[in-house]
Scaffold this motif. Structure first.
Motif, PDB file in Angstrom:
ATOM      1  N   LEU A 214      61.019 -75.476 -38.730  1.00 32.45           N
ATOM      2  CA  LEU A 214      61.257 -74.817 -37.447  1.00 32.45           C
ATOM      3  C   LEU A 214      61.248 -75.871 -36.350  1.00 32.45           C
ATOM      4  CD1 LEU A 214      59.797 -71.534 -36.046  1.00 32.45           C
ATOM      5  CD2 LEU A 214      59.608 -73.619 -34.698  1.00 32.45           C
ATOM      6  N   ARG A 215      62.298 -75.915 -35.586  1.00 30.39           N
ATOM      7  CA  ARG A 215      62.423 -76.861 -34.478  1.00 30.39           C
ATOM      8  C   ARG A 215      62.632 -76.073 -33.199  1.00 30.39           C
ATOM      9  NH1 ARG A 215      65.581 -79.581 -36.792  1.00 30.39           N
ATOM     10  NH2 ARG A 215      64.478 -81.517 -37.255  1.00 30.39           N
ATOM     11  N   ALA A 216      61.769 -76.263 -32.206  1.00 32.26           N
ATOM     12  CA  ALA A 216      61.881 -75.563 -30.931  1.00 32.26           C
ATOM     13  C   ALA A 216      62.007 -76.576 -29.800  1.00 32.26           C
ATOM     14  CB  ALA A 216      60.660 -74.672 -30.698  1.00 32.26           C
ATOM     15  N   ASP A 217      62.975 -76.349 -28.917  1.00 31.89           N
ATOM     16  CA  ASP A 217      63.264 -77.262 -27.816  1.00 31.89           C
ATOM     17  C   ASP A 217      63.162 -76.489 -26.511  1.00 31.89           C
ATOM     18  OD1 ASP A 217      64.260 -79.048 -25.983  1.00 31.89           O
ATOM     19  OD2 ASP A 217      66.091 -79.534 -27.089  1.00 31.89           O
ATOM     20  N   GLY A 218      62.140 -76.818 -25.733  1.00 30.79           N
ATOM     21  CA  GLY A 218      61.943 -76.164 -24.438  1.00 30.79           C
ATOM     22  C   GLY A 218      62.537 -76.921 -23.281  1.00 30.79           C
ATOM     23  N   GLY A 219      63.082 -78.110 -23.555  1.00 32.02           N
ATOM     24  CA  GLY A 219      63.687 -78.891 -22.482  1.00 32.02           C
ATOM     25  C   GLY A 219      62.672 -79.377 -21.469  1.00 32.02           C
ATOM     26  N   ARG A 220      63.159 -79.715 -20.300  1.00 33.07           N
ATOM     27  CA  ARG A 220      62.313 -80.276 -19.246  1.00 33.07           C
ATOM     28  C   ARG A 220      61.377 -79.233 -18.642  1.00 33.07           C
ATOM     29  NH1 ARG A 220      63.145 -80.534 -13.744  1.00 33.07           N
ATOM     30  NH2 ARG A 220      65.176 -79.546 -14.055  1.00 33.07           N
ATOM     31  N   LEU A 221      61.871 -78.005 -18.485  1.00 34.41           N
ATOM     32  CA  LEU A 221      61.097 -76.986 -17.787  1.00 34.41           C
ATOM     33  C   LEU A 221      60.101 -76.268 -18.688  1.00 34.41           C
ATOM     34  CD1 LEU A 221      63.902 -75.385 -15.577  1.00 34.41           C
ATOM     35  CD2 LEU A 221      62.233 -77.146 -14.961  1.00 34.41           C
ATOM     36  N   MET A 222      60.326 -76.294 -19.999  1.00 35.88           N
ATOM     37  CA  MET A 222      59.452 -75.599 -20.944  1.00 35.88           C
ATOM     38  C   MET A 222      58.987 -76.566 -22.032  1.00 35.88           C
ATOM     39  SD  MET A 222      59.194 -72.241 -20.198  1.00 35.88           S
ATOM     40  CE  MET A 222      59.001 -71.371 -21.754  1.00 35.88           C
TER      41      MET A 222
END
Length: 307
Positions: A214-222
């Protein structure tokens, strides 16, 4: 011929190749916005170039886009905001309910960009060196000769062939294996969501590969939402993290794979994409970056279908 007529003819020829060039750039960069920038840069180079002696303009433009993308990849490392471990490439999303989901607002664009390249492959391409990625994408995906690619990477054709060979091995080694048909992939995705929403851990284990990632990417804001989780039991232990998908959600297709989009207050909140091999889910990609979710290109009418 009138110079203005020449310019219009060149613009028409470029527009005829725009979809192909966008597809090349997307596979090179894994970013929709950067792919558009690369195509625009190719147009600027074309408009300033003397192409009167160019026999194959489409081939010339393909290598120009490749060179632009190569430069962008080389400059990207120092400014990447999301660690590569968590990075989820930009998805190409279309709305539909089933395995033969109807295309969204621009089905032709969705098909040319993402239907033949899943997020799992784009993740692997991110691990290649810029030159390896160029050689693999141009040769293996778009049948550009090594002689032509060699001029872009400034190496001999033999050395360029080796670049593609190394990239091919890495892609092959990381391949999840053959997948069932689209209908079965959607059934497994729906079974996962039903089990997750019901707290059915055994049901989750039944559809997950033991080595699922499982890979989760929240970016800069998350950034706090970014994570990499390996193994079925560990992924199951994260089931509460899927609560956002219990609210209004929309069944979609992302890069040809089944996916579900969480919608909150009429806006995309998170996207989960399922990669299936054999008869199990082997990878889960979650994009929770508000900035990139806002660029998915779905209409208000499509988002209103969330339930």
């Amino acid at each position: 011929m009138n110079p203005h007529d020449d310019e219009e003819l060149l613009a028409r020829r470029f527009d005829a190749d725009r979809g192909h060039l966008r597809a090349v750039a997307y596979r090179m960069l894994g970013s929709l916005s950067e792919a558009e920038d690369a195509v625009q840069e190719a147009w600027l180079k074309l408009s300033r170039a003397d192409v009167g002696e160019v026999r194959n303009l489409s081939g010339w433009l393909t290598t120009v886009v490749g060179r632009v993308c190569l430069d962008m990849l080389r400059s990207r490392g120092s400014r990447r905001e999301s660690p590569l471990e968590y990075y989820v490439p930009d998805p190409v999303v279309r709305v539909g309910g089933g395995a033969d989901a109807a295309a969204a607002t621009d089905p032709e664009r969705a098909a040319e960009l993402g239907e033949s390249v899943g997020l799992a492959l784009l993740v692997v391409l991110e691990t290649l060196s810029p030159a390896e990625r160029l050689a693999f994408v141009l040769h293996d995906m778009f049948a550009v000769s090594f002689d032509e690619i060699a001029g872009v990477v400034d190496r001999s054709p033999a050395a360029t062939r080796q670049l593609a060979s190394r990239a091919r091995r890495r892609v092959r080694d990381a391949s999840p294996g053959p997948a069932p048909d689209a209908r079965r992939r959607r059934e497994l995705a729906d079974a996962f969501l039903t089990a997750a929403n019901g707290g059915d851990f055994e049901g989750l284990l039944a559809v997950l590969d033991p080595d699922v990632v499982l890979r989760a990417d929240g970016g800069r804001l998350m950034a706090g939402a970014s994570k990499l989780v390996r193994g079925a039991e560990t992924v199951v232990a994260q089931a509460l993290a899927y609560s956002r998908f219990r609210k209004a959600s929309l069944r979609v297709v992302a890069n040809g794979d089944p996916a579900v989009l969480s919608v909150v207050d009429g806006r995309p909140a998170a996207l989960m994409v399922f990669t299936v091999a054999g008869d199990r889910i082997v990878e889960l990609h979650i994009l929770a970056d508000p900035e990139r979710l806002a660029t998915l290109g779905l209409t208000e009418e499509e988002l209103a279908r969330a339930e």
